[in-house]
Design a protein around this motif. Structure first.
Motif, PDB file in Angstrom:
ATOM      1  N   MET A  38       0.798  -1.032   0.361  1.00 44.98           N
ATOM      2  CA  MET A  38       0.026   0.024   0.184  1.00 44.98           C
ATOM      3  C   MET A  38       0.553   1.200   0.297  1.00 44.98           C
ATOM      4  SD  MET A  38      -3.019  -1.584   0.252  1.00 44.98           S
ATOM      5  CE  MET A  38      -3.799   0.171   0.220  1.00 44.98           C
ATOM      6  N   GLY A  39       1.922   1.140   0.430  1.00 45.55           N
ATOM      7  CA  GLY A  39       2.927   2.325  -0.491  1.00 45.55           C
ATOM      8  C   GLY A  39       4.028   2.769   1.189  1.00 45.55           C
ATOM      9  N   SER A  40       2.715   2.851   1.465  1.00 45.04           N
ATOM     10  CA  SER A  40       3.352   3.249   2.630  1.00 45.04           C
ATOM     11  C   SER A  40       3.372   2.348   3.796  1.00 45.04           C
ATOM     12  CB  SER A  40       2.763   4.844   3.756  1.00 45.04           C
ATOM     13  OG  SER A  40       1.900   4.696   4.116  1.00 45.04           O
ATOM     14  N   MET A  41       2.578   1.568   3.533  1.00 48.37           N
ATOM     15  CA  MET A  41       2.449   0.330   4.305  1.00 48.37           C
ATOM     16  C   MET A  41       1.903  -1.553   4.119  1.00 48.37           C
ATOM     17  SD  MET A  41      -1.491   0.739   5.950  1.00 48.37           S
ATOM     18  CE  MET A  41      -1.885  -0.929   5.802  1.00 48.37           C
ATOM     19  N   THR A  42       2.006  -2.161   4.883  1.00 47.22           N
ATOM     20  CA  THR A  42       1.556  -3.902   3.686  1.00 47.22           C
ATOM     21  C   THR A  42       0.104  -4.055   4.588  1.00 47.22           C
ATOM     22  OG1 THR A  42       3.910  -4.577   3.416  1.00 47.22           O
ATOM     23  CG2 THR A  42       2.277  -5.338   3.470  1.00 47.22           C
ATOM     24  N   TYR A  43      -0.068  -4.616   3.427  1.00 51.22           N
ATOM     25  CA  TYR A  43      -2.201  -4.785   4.181  1.00 51.22           C
ATOM     26  C   TYR A  43      -2.217  -6.219   3.555  1.00 51.22           C
ATOM     27  CZ  TYR A  43      -6.531  -4.276   4.864  1.00 51.22           C
ATOM     28  OH  TYR A  43      -7.639  -4.727   5.444  1.00 51.22           O
ATOM     29  N   TRP A  44      -2.479  -7.428   4.693  1.00 52.78           N
ATOM     30  CA  TRP A  44      -2.852  -8.415   4.274  1.00 52.78           C
ATOM     31  C   TRP A  44      -4.171  -8.969   4.224  1.00 52.78           C
ATOM     32  CZ3 TRP A  44       0.844  -6.378   7.489  1.00 52.78           C
ATOM     33  CH2 TRP A  44       1.898  -6.829   7.224  1.00 52.78           C
ATOM     34  N   VAL A  45      -4.465  -9.823   2.892  1.00 57.98           N
ATOM     35  CA  VAL A  45      -6.190 -10.059   2.901  1.00 57.98           C
ATOM     36  C   VAL A  45      -5.971 -11.422   2.776  1.00 57.98           C
ATOM     37  CG1 VAL A  45      -7.596 -10.280   1.270  1.00 57.98           C
ATOM     38  CG2 VAL A  45      -6.426  -8.499   1.101  1.00 57.98           C
ATOM     39  N   ALA A  46      -6.907 -11.891   3.980  1.00 59.47           N
ATOM     40  CA  ALA A  46      -6.996 -13.205   4.346  1.00 59.47           C
ATOM     41  C   ALA A  46      -8.270 -13.852   3.562  1.00 59.47           C
ATOM     42  CB  ALA A  46      -7.721 -13.166   6.075  1.00 59.47           C
ATOM     43  N   ASN A  47      -7.928 -15.023   3.173  1.00 57.51           N
ATOM     44  CA  ASN A  47      -8.821 -15.835   2.151  1.00 57.51           C
ATOM     45  C   ASN A  47      -8.791 -16.814   3.398  1.00 57.51           C
ATOM     46  OD1 ASN A  47      -8.459 -14.045  -0.194  1.00 57.51           O
ATOM     47  ND2 ASN A  47      -6.122 -14.785   0.335  1.00 57.51           N
ATOM     48  N   GLU A  48     -10.386 -17.255   3.136  1.00 62.31           N
ATOM     49  CA  GLU A  48     -11.044 -18.539   3.898  1.00 62.31           C
ATOM     50  C   GLU A  48     -12.163 -19.529   2.114  1.00 62.31           C
ATOM     51  OE1 GLU A  48     -12.480 -21.699   5.106  1.00 62.31           O
ATOM     52  OE2 GLU A  48     -10.597 -19.848   6.167  1.00 62.31           O
ATOM     53  N   GLY A  49     -11.436 -20.271   1.798  1.00 60.58           N
ATOM     54  CA  GLY A  49     -11.690 -21.068   0.227  1.00 60.58           C
ATOM     55  C   GLY A  49     -11.728 -20.167  -0.886  1.00 60.58           C
ATOM     56  N   GLY A  50     -10.582 -19.461  -1.089  1.00 59.35           N
ATOM     57  CA  GLY A  50     -10.744 -18.230  -2.013  1.00 59.35           C
ATOM     58  C   GLY A  50     -11.173 -17.474  -1.979  1.00 59.35           C
ATOM     59  N   GLN A  51     -11.546 -17.036  -1.136  1.00 56.28           N
ATOM     60  CA  GLN A  51     -12.601 -15.732  -0.937  1.00 56.28           C
ATOM     61  C   GLN A  51     -12.336 -14.648   0.034  1.00 56.28           C
ATOM     62  OE1 GLN A  51     -15.203 -15.159  -3.106  1.00 56.28           O
ATOM     63  NE2 GLN A  51     -14.444 -17.117  -4.449  1.00 56.28           N
ATOM     64  N   PRO A  52     -11.560 -13.367   0.019  1.00 60.05           N
ATOM     65  CA  PRO A  52     -11.927 -12.649   1.536  1.00 60.05           C
ATOM     66  C   PRO A  52     -12.329 -12.552   2.131  1.00 60.05           C
ATOM     67  CG  PRO A  52     -11.866 -11.045  -1.370  1.00 60.05           C
ATOM     68  CD  PRO A  52     -11.994 -12.500  -1.308  1.00 60.05           C
TER      69      PRO A  52
END
Length: 126
Positions: A38-52
């Motif tokens: 995200m430029g100034s930071m990192t964001y992690w998207v959590a996924n369950e069964g291939g869905q965010p």
């Protein structure tokens, strides 16, 4: 994830130790994570069964360091600018005026009259 007005749309964990949080949810729940720069930071998207299903991020420099790690919830609203004005008229404190996040939506942060902090957003795909 619901785009329906008045339903919870997104939740994110703001953590002092995002690595430990991701390891915990991977082991305890089975989530996998996609990293987003995200430029100034990192964001992690959590996924369950291939869905965010949620997001995880570290504290940013502008966040109070004494604030504990916590989950942040976002309600979907049909028209963020209109709804924020109505919220303010109903007694809310607008913490962050509506702003755009590309490919995500238009977001505002507010405190309801009881002091409850929450995000409201009109999702980009609504």
């Amino acid at each position: 994830m619901s785009n329906k007005h008045g339903h919870f749309h997104w939740n994110e964990l703001i953590s002092h130790d995002p690595e430990a949080a991701r390891a915990f949810y991977a082991k305890a729940i089975g989530w996998t994570f996609d990293e987003m720069d995200m430029g100034s930071m990192t964001y992690w998207v959590a996924n369950e069964g291939g869905q965010p299903v949620a997001g995880v991020m570290g504290f940013t420099d502008d966040m109070p360091k004494e604030m504990p790690s916590h989950w942040m919830s976002y309600l979907a609203v049909d028209d963020i600018d209109k709804r924020v004005a109505e919220a303010e008229a109903a007694g809310a404190t607008i913490v962050t005026k509506p702003f755009d996040v590309p490919n995500v939506g238009r977001i505002a942060m507010l405190k309801d009259p009881s002091g409850g902090f929450i995000g409201w957003m009109t999702p980009a795909d609504a």
